[in-house]
Design an enzyme around this catalytic site. Sequence first.
Site, PDB file in Angstrom:
ATOM      1  CE  LYS A   1      -3.468  -2.864   2.171  1.00  0.00           C
ATOM      2  NZ  LYS A   1      -4.583  -3.018   3.116  1.00  0.00           N
TER       3      LYS A   1
ATOM      4  CD  GLU B   1      -7.541  -8.254  -0.329  1.00  0.00           C
ATOM      5  OE1 GLU B   1      -6.567  -8.756   0.237  1.00  0.00           O
ATOM      6  OE2 GLU B   1      -7.648  -7.051  -0.578  1.00  0.00           O
TER       7      GLU B   1
ATOM      8  N   GLY C   1      -0.836  -5.563   6.368  1.00  0.00           N
ATOM      9  CA  GLY C   1      -0.056  -5.223   7.563  1.00  0.00           C
ATOM     10  C   GLY C   1       1.090  -6.179   7.858  1.00  0.00           C
TER      11      GLY C   1
END
Length: 248
Positions: free
Chosen positions: A11, A163, A231
Amino acid sequence: MRKPIIVGNWKLNKTIAEAVDFISQIDPVVHTDADFGIAASYLALQASVAAAKNLIVAAQNMSHMDSGAYTGEVSVHMLKEVGVKWVILGHSERRQYWAETDQSVNLKTKKALENGLTPIVCVGETLTEFEAGETEAVCRRQTKACLEGLTPEQVSGLVLAYEPVWAIGTGKNATKEIAQNTCALIRDEVKANFGDEAAQKVRIQYGGSVKPENIKEYLAEEDIDGALIGGASLKVDSFKAIIDAVKA
Ligand code: PGA
Protein backbone atom coordinates in the site's frame (compact mmCIF):
# COMPACT_ATOMS: atom_id res chain seq x y z
CA MET A 1 -2.33 -29.03 -7.80
CA ARG A 2 -2.54 -25.22 -7.66
CA LYS A 3 0.65 -23.68 -6.34
CA PRO A 4 -0.07 -21.25 -3.51
CA ILE A 5 0.68 -17.59 -4.15
CA ILE A 6 1.43 -15.20 -1.29
CA VAL A 7 1.72 -11.49 -2.08
CA GLY A 8 2.47 -8.69 0.35
CA ASN A 9 0.57 -5.54 -0.54
CA TRP A 10 2.61 -2.66 0.83
CA LYS A 11 0.00 0.00 0.00
CA LEU A 12 1.25 3.53 0.75
CA ASN A 13 4.38 2.32 2.54
CA LYS A 14 8.09 1.96 1.81
CA THR A 15 10.34 4.37 -0.01
CA ILE A 16 12.64 3.08 -2.74
CA ALA A 17 15.45 2.53 -0.24
CA GLU A 18 13.16 0.73 2.21
CA ALA A 19 11.76 -1.49 -0.53
CA VAL A 20 15.22 -2.51 -1.73
CA ASP A 21 16.41 -3.16 1.81
CA PHE A 22 13.36 -5.34 2.53
CA ILE A 23 13.75 -7.31 -0.70
CA SER A 24 17.45 -7.89 -0.05
CA GLN A 25 16.49 -9.61 3.21
CA ILE A 26 13.47 -11.55 2.00
CA ASP A 27 14.38 -12.55 -1.54
CA PRO A 28 17.11 -15.04 -0.51
CA VAL A 29 14.82 -16.91 1.92
CA VAL A 30 11.83 -17.60 -0.32
CA HIS A 31 11.31 -21.24 -1.31
CA THR A 32 9.53 -22.99 -4.14
CA ASP A 33 6.62 -24.49 -2.20
CA ALA A 34 4.72 -21.31 -3.02
CA ASP A 35 5.08 -18.23 -5.21
CA PHE A 36 5.92 -15.14 -3.15
CA GLY A 37 5.72 -11.49 -4.09
CA ILE A 38 5.38 -7.90 -2.99
CA ALA A 39 3.37 -5.02 -4.39
CA ALA A 40 5.35 -1.79 -4.14
CA SER A 41 4.52 1.84 -4.86
CA TYR A 42 4.96 2.92 -8.49
CA LEU A 43 8.16 4.78 -7.63
CA ALA A 44 9.78 1.77 -5.98
CA LEU A 45 8.92 -0.71 -8.76
CA GLN A 46 11.99 -0.31 -10.95
CA ALA A 47 14.43 -0.74 -8.07
CA SER A 48 12.34 -3.59 -6.65
CA VAL A 49 12.42 -5.49 -9.95
CA ALA A 50 16.19 -5.04 -10.06
CA ALA A 51 16.58 -6.29 -6.48
CA ALA A 52 14.23 -9.30 -6.72
CA LYS A 53 15.53 -12.56 -8.14
CA ASN A 54 12.84 -14.82 -6.68
CA LEU A 55 10.04 -12.52 -5.60
CA ILE A 56 7.20 -11.46 -7.86
CA VAL A 57 7.05 -7.66 -8.04
CA ALA A 58 3.56 -6.26 -8.59
CA ALA A 59 2.12 -2.81 -9.10
CA GLN A 60 -0.84 -1.89 -6.91
CA ASN A 61 -2.90 -0.38 -9.71
CA MET A 62 -2.63 0.89 -13.30
CA SER A 63 -4.61 2.89 -15.81
CA HIS A 64 -6.79 1.23 -18.41
CA MET A 65 -5.74 3.98 -20.84
CA ASP A 66 -2.63 3.72 -23.01
CA SER A 67 -1.68 7.40 -22.98
CA GLY A 68 -3.14 10.89 -23.13
CA ALA A 69 -4.44 13.66 -20.91
CA TYR A 70 -5.00 11.60 -17.73
CA THR A 71 -3.12 13.40 -14.97
CA GLY A 72 -1.61 11.17 -12.35
CA GLU A 73 -2.13 7.88 -14.18
CA VAL A 74 0.42 5.17 -14.98
CA SER A 75 0.00 3.00 -18.07
CA VAL A 76 0.67 -0.68 -18.63
CA HIS A 77 3.46 0.29 -21.02
CA MET A 78 5.19 2.26 -18.27
CA LEU A 79 4.96 -0.75 -15.96
CA LYS A 80 6.35 -3.04 -18.65
CA GLU A 81 9.23 -0.66 -19.30
CA VAL A 82 10.47 -1.13 -15.72
CA GLY A 83 10.05 -4.90 -15.90
CA VAL A 84 6.81 -5.29 -13.94
CA LYS A 85 4.84 -8.41 -14.84
CA TRP A 86 2.09 -8.40 -12.20
CA VAL A 87 -0.55 -5.91 -11.09
CA ILE A 88 -3.18 -5.83 -8.33
CA LEU A 89 -6.49 -4.54 -9.69
CA GLY A 90 -9.71 -3.52 -7.97
CA HIS A 91 -8.41 -3.58 -4.42
CA SER A 92 -11.23 -2.53 -2.10
CA GLU A 93 -9.30 0.58 -1.07
CA ARG A 94 -9.23 1.62 -4.73
CA ARG A 95 -12.95 0.88 -4.98
CA GLN A 96 -13.78 2.75 -1.74
CA TYR A 97 -11.54 5.81 -1.99
CA TRP A 98 -11.04 6.20 -5.74
CA ALA A 99 -14.43 5.06 -6.94
CA GLU A 100 -13.21 2.10 -8.95
CA THR A 101 -16.04 0.01 -10.34
CA ASP A 102 -16.36 -3.51 -11.68
CA GLN A 103 -16.38 -1.92 -15.14
CA SER A 104 -13.09 -0.06 -14.67
CA VAL A 105 -11.52 -3.15 -13.10
CA ASN A 106 -12.70 -5.14 -16.12
CA LEU A 107 -11.08 -2.66 -18.54
CA LYS A 108 -7.84 -2.74 -16.55
CA THR A 109 -7.86 -6.52 -16.38
CA LYS A 110 -8.21 -6.74 -20.15
CA LYS A 111 -5.47 -4.16 -20.67
CA ALA A 112 -3.10 -6.02 -18.36
CA LEU A 113 -3.69 -9.39 -20.03
CA GLU A 114 -3.40 -7.99 -23.56
CA ASN A 115 0.01 -6.69 -22.58
CA GLY A 116 1.30 -9.82 -20.89
CA LEU A 117 0.84 -8.75 -17.27
CA THR A 118 -0.79 -11.09 -14.77
CA PRO A 119 -3.56 -9.38 -12.81
CA ILE A 120 -4.55 -10.11 -9.23
CA VAL A 121 -8.21 -9.14 -9.35
CA CYS A 122 -9.80 -8.35 -5.99
CA VAL A 123 -13.41 -8.90 -4.99
CA GLY A 124 -15.16 -8.80 -1.64
CA GLU A 125 -18.16 -7.48 0.24
CA THR A 126 -18.41 -4.56 2.67
CA LEU A 127 -19.44 -4.97 6.32
CA THR A 128 -22.98 -3.79 5.53
CA GLU A 129 -23.26 -6.31 2.73
CA PHE A 130 -21.82 -9.06 4.93
CA GLU A 131 -24.31 -8.31 7.72
CA ALA A 132 -27.17 -8.25 5.23
CA GLY A 133 -26.23 -11.74 4.00
CA GLU A 134 -25.23 -10.43 0.57
CA THR A 135 -21.72 -11.90 0.42
CA GLU A 136 -22.54 -14.48 -2.23
CA ALA A 137 -24.47 -12.12 -4.48
CA VAL A 138 -21.80 -9.41 -4.28
CA CYS A 139 -18.86 -11.74 -4.89
CA ARG A 140 -20.57 -13.49 -7.79
CA ARG A 141 -21.53 -10.17 -9.36
CA GLN A 142 -18.02 -8.73 -8.99
CA THR A 143 -16.32 -11.88 -10.26
CA LYS A 144 -18.55 -12.05 -13.33
CA ALA A 145 -18.30 -8.36 -14.14
CA CYS A 146 -14.56 -8.02 -13.58
CA LEU A 147 -13.79 -11.00 -15.82
CA GLU A 148 -16.38 -10.24 -18.51
CA GLY A 149 -15.13 -10.80 -22.06
CA LEU A 150 -12.02 -12.77 -21.13
CA THR A 151 -11.22 -16.18 -22.57
CA PRO A 152 -11.12 -19.30 -20.36
CA GLU A 153 -7.33 -19.43 -20.99
CA GLN A 154 -6.90 -15.87 -19.75
CA VAL A 155 -8.96 -16.58 -16.64
CA SER A 156 -6.99 -19.76 -15.94
CA GLY A 157 -3.75 -17.80 -15.71
CA LEU A 158 -4.83 -14.90 -13.53
CA VAL A 159 -5.26 -14.68 -9.77
CA LEU A 160 -8.41 -13.70 -7.90
CA ALA A 161 -8.31 -12.36 -4.36
CA TYR A 162 -11.28 -12.61 -2.00
CA GLU A 163 -10.92 -9.71 0.37
CA PRO A 164 -13.88 -9.05 2.66
CA VAL A 165 -13.66 -5.30 3.22
CA TRP A 166 -14.56 -5.71 6.90
CA ALA A 167 -11.46 -7.86 7.44
CA ILE A 168 -8.89 -5.59 5.81
CA GLY A 169 -6.61 -3.76 8.18
CA THR A 170 -9.09 -4.28 10.99
CA GLY A 171 -7.42 -7.24 12.70
CA LYS A 172 -10.79 -9.02 12.23
CA ASN A 173 -9.98 -11.90 9.93
CA ALA A 174 -12.72 -13.95 8.32
CA THR A 175 -12.89 -17.44 9.80
CA LYS A 176 -11.37 -20.12 7.62
CA GLU A 177 -14.90 -21.45 7.04
CA ILE A 178 -16.16 -18.10 5.74
CA ALA A 179 -13.05 -17.64 3.60
CA GLN A 180 -13.30 -21.16 2.19
CA ASN A 181 -17.03 -20.88 1.47
CA THR A 182 -16.63 -17.61 -0.35
CA CYS A 183 -13.57 -18.73 -2.34
CA ALA A 184 -15.56 -21.84 -3.35
CA LEU A 185 -18.47 -19.80 -4.61
CA ILE A 186 -16.12 -17.46 -6.50
CA ARG A 187 -14.62 -20.56 -8.14
CA ASP A 188 -18.15 -21.74 -8.92
CA GLU A 189 -18.89 -18.41 -10.60
CA VAL A 190 -15.73 -18.84 -12.70
CA LYS A 191 -16.98 -22.31 -13.65
CA ALA A 192 -20.40 -20.99 -14.63
CA ASN A 193 -18.86 -18.40 -16.95
CA PHE A 194 -15.63 -20.00 -18.19
CA GLY A 195 -15.96 -23.74 -17.62
CA ASP A 196 -14.56 -26.33 -15.29
CA GLU A 197 -10.96 -26.24 -16.50
CA ALA A 198 -10.58 -22.50 -15.90
CA ALA A 199 -12.26 -22.91 -12.49
CA GLN A 200 -9.84 -25.65 -11.51
CA LYS A 201 -6.79 -23.71 -12.69
CA VAL A 202 -7.50 -20.18 -11.44
CA ARG A 203 -5.79 -19.39 -8.15
CA ILE A 204 -7.90 -17.67 -5.49
CA GLN A 205 -6.25 -15.87 -2.58
CA TYR A 206 -7.82 -14.87 0.68
CA GLY A 207 -6.91 -11.44 2.07
CA GLY A 208 -7.78 -9.69 5.31
CA SER A 209 -5.67 -9.72 8.48
CA VAL A 210 -3.60 -12.74 7.42
CA LYS A 211 -0.66 -13.23 9.78
CA PRO A 212 2.06 -15.81 10.45
CA GLU A 213 -0.22 -17.39 13.07
CA ASN A 214 -3.21 -17.98 10.80
CA ILE A 215 -1.86 -18.41 7.26
CA LYS A 216 -1.56 -22.19 7.47
CA GLU A 217 -5.16 -22.73 8.39
CA TYR A 218 -6.30 -20.77 5.35
CA LEU A 219 -3.99 -22.61 2.99
CA ALA A 220 -5.28 -25.94 4.28
CA GLU A 221 -8.69 -25.12 2.82
CA GLU A 222 -9.48 -26.64 -0.54
CA ASP A 223 -10.36 -23.48 -2.45
CA ILE A 224 -7.87 -21.06 -0.88
CA ASP A 225 -4.70 -20.90 -2.96
CA GLY A 226 -2.76 -18.22 -1.17
CA ALA A 227 -3.03 -14.86 0.51
CA LEU A 228 -2.87 -11.15 -0.17
CA ILE A 229 -1.33 -9.65 2.94
CA GLY A 230 -1.22 -6.03 4.03
CA GLY A 231 -0.06 -5.22 7.56
CA ALA A 232 1.84 -8.45 8.19
CA SER A 233 3.86 -8.01 4.99
CA LEU A 234 5.50 -4.78 6.11
CA LYS A 235 7.98 -6.16 8.63
CA VAL A 236 10.80 -8.47 7.59
CA ASP A 237 10.29 -10.71 10.63
CA SER A 238 6.62 -11.34 10.05
CA PHE A 239 7.04 -11.80 6.28
CA LYS A 240 9.81 -14.32 7.00
CA ALA A 241 7.55 -16.10 9.50
CA ILE A 242 4.86 -16.33 6.80
CA ILE A 243 7.36 -17.75 4.31
CA ASP A 244 8.45 -20.36 6.87
CA ALA A 245 4.87 -21.20 7.83
CA VAL A 246 3.89 -22.19 4.30
CA LYS A 247 6.82 -24.51 3.79
CA ALA A 248 5.36 -27.89 2.85
P1 PGA B 1 -4.42 -6.57 5.82
O1 PGA B 1 -4.66 -6.09 4.30
O2 PGA B 1 -3.63 -7.85 5.73
O3 PGA B 1 -3.67 -5.47 6.47
O4 PGA B 1 -5.78 -6.80 6.41
C1 PGA B 1 -4.99 -7.01 3.31
C2 PGA B 1 -5.08 -6.34 1.97
O5 PGA B 1 -5.56 -5.22 1.85
O6 PGA B 1 -4.65 -6.93 0.96
